[in-house]
Enzyme design. Structure first.
Site, PDB file in Angstrom:
ATOM      1  N   ASP A   1     -18.425   8.443 -10.176  1.00  0.00           N
ATOM      2  CA  ASP A   1     -17.886   8.016 -11.457  1.00  0.00           C
ATOM      3  C   ASP A   1     -18.931   7.231 -12.240  1.00  0.00           C
ATOM      4  O   ASP A   1     -19.896   6.714 -11.676  1.00  0.00           O
ATOM      5  CB  ASP A   1     -16.654   7.127 -11.235  1.00  0.00           C
ATOM      6  CG  ASP A   1     -15.390   7.929 -10.994  1.00  0.00           C
ATOM      7  OD1 ASP A   1     -15.458   9.163 -11.081  1.00  0.00           O
ATOM      8  OD2 ASP A   1     -14.341   7.319 -10.730  1.00  0.00           O
TER       9      ASP A   1
ATOM     10  N   LYS B   1     -15.458   9.914 -16.007  1.00  0.00           N
ATOM     11  CA  LYS B   1     -14.554  10.162 -17.130  1.00  0.00           C
ATOM     12  C   LYS B   1     -14.450   8.861 -17.908  1.00  0.00           C
ATOM     13  O   LYS B   1     -13.956   7.860 -17.397  1.00  0.00           O
ATOM     14  CB  LYS B   1     -13.178  10.618 -16.641  1.00  0.00           C
ATOM     15  CG  LYS B   1     -13.220  11.920 -15.857  1.00  0.00           C
ATOM     16  CD  LYS B   1     -11.851  12.325 -15.367  1.00  0.00           C
ATOM     17  CE  LYS B   1     -10.955  12.775 -16.489  1.00  0.00           C
ATOM     18  NZ  LYS B   1     -11.452  13.975 -17.198  1.00  0.00           N
TER      19      LYS B   1
ATOM     20  N   MET C   1      -7.658   0.340 -18.528  1.00  0.00           N
ATOM     21  CA  MET C   1      -7.863   1.246 -19.666  1.00  0.00           C
ATOM     22  C   MET C   1      -6.949   0.881 -20.834  1.00  0.00           C
ATOM     23  O   MET C   1      -6.346   1.748 -21.473  1.00  0.00           O
ATOM     24  CB  MET C   1      -7.630   2.704 -19.233  1.00  0.00           C
ATOM     25  CG  MET C   1      -8.575   3.170 -18.142  1.00  0.00           C
ATOM     26  SD  MET C   1      -8.105   4.754 -17.417  1.00  0.00           S
ATOM     27  CE  MET C   1      -6.711   4.262 -16.378  1.00  0.00           C
TER      28      MET C   1
END
Length: 274
Positions: A54, A76, A190
């Site tokens: 990641d 991502k 997030m």
């Protein structure tokens, strides 16, 4: 005489599971600091032929790879071009079918907002043997590093981990007004881009505008920064921060414990407060 740390670590590593050819391990890399890796994760890094990592896994952790390991970036990041999940899962399957020792390395824990479950399903459907290596999630380790206890007697009996992704979508399923009514702290992953909407909905659900809140950037790393504010001003605080940095948002009365703990720590271990 007791054994040295090096000897103890070598013995533990030798007794651990082996990453076999054609197998995939999904490992959590923790919140950032290389010291928060588990022994199984360190062992995986030392054994893997190919690693799909990641974006938030730092160079100190990747430096533990064996010299001839292939490194594939499969991060991502919200709002930026990034690998599609279906493609990542297909890559894991393809690499394993080539007979390679495959490591999927994720920040935090693979099963906490890391889509590890989706990747495991793809491996099961393809008949690929796998193992999941848990990791410290930022929602726990990041709070501890910031001197914010995740649970505190007399303050909370539960804690909510939530993702802010999709909070403004008409298809969003989280009821923020109901979560506000529970009276328990909320840890947002997030959540930076939607924190304004989330804060308004929490206040609409009865959470006070003066509810303590904190923004934790770069949890556990040398660049960690913590800003304490309140629910009414958290969107402004987040807006002033570097949007590229990994962020964690905490809302709840546990945030108020940070100042009390830091005052006590400063009296005996001032270096820890820097």
């Amino acid at each position: 005489m007791g054994m040295t740390v090096e000897t103890a670590l070598s013995r533990l590593m030798a007794q651990g599971p082996r990453l076999e050819p054609g197998h995939v391990w999904l490992a959590g890399a923790g919140p950032g600091d290389v010291g928060h890796l588990t022994l199984h994760a360190v062992s995986a890094l030392a054994q893997a032929d190919v690693v799909l990592t990641d974006a938030l896994v730092g160079p100190d952790i990747l430096s533990l790879l064996k010299p001839d390991a292939e490194l594939i970036y499969a991060g991502k990041r919200c709002g930026r071009p990034s690998a599609e999940q279906a493609g990542i899962s297909a890559q894991l399957v393809a690499q394993a079918q080539r007979g390679r020792r495959v490591l999927r390395l994720k920040g935090g824990d693979p099963f906490v907002f890391g889509r590890g479950g989706e990747e495991v399903l793809a491996l099961v459907e393809a008949g690929i043997p796998f193992r999941v290596i848990p990791g410290l999630t930022a929602g726990v380790a990041g709070l501890a590093a910031a001197f914010i206890p995740a649970t505190m007697r007399g303050i909370n009996q539960a804690i909510i981990f939530a993702t802010g992704h999709g909070a403004e979508s008409q298809h969003a399923t989280l009821n923020w007004e109901v979560m506000a009514s529970l009276g328990q702290p909320i840890v947002l992953y997030m959540g930076a881009k939607r924190i304004g909407t989330i804060a308004r909905r929490l206040m609409a659900g009865g959470m006070g505008a003066d509810m303590p809140a904190a923004l934790i950037i770069g949890a556990t790393t040398p660049d960690m920064a913590v800003t304490v504010t309140d629910l009414d001003h958290i969107a402004e605080t987040v807006g002033d921060a570097d949007e590229e940095a990994p962020m964690l948002i905490v809302i709840g009365r546990i945030v108020a414990m940070r100042a009390k703990i830091m005052d006590l720590v400063a009296a005996v271990e001032p270096e820890l407060c820097r």
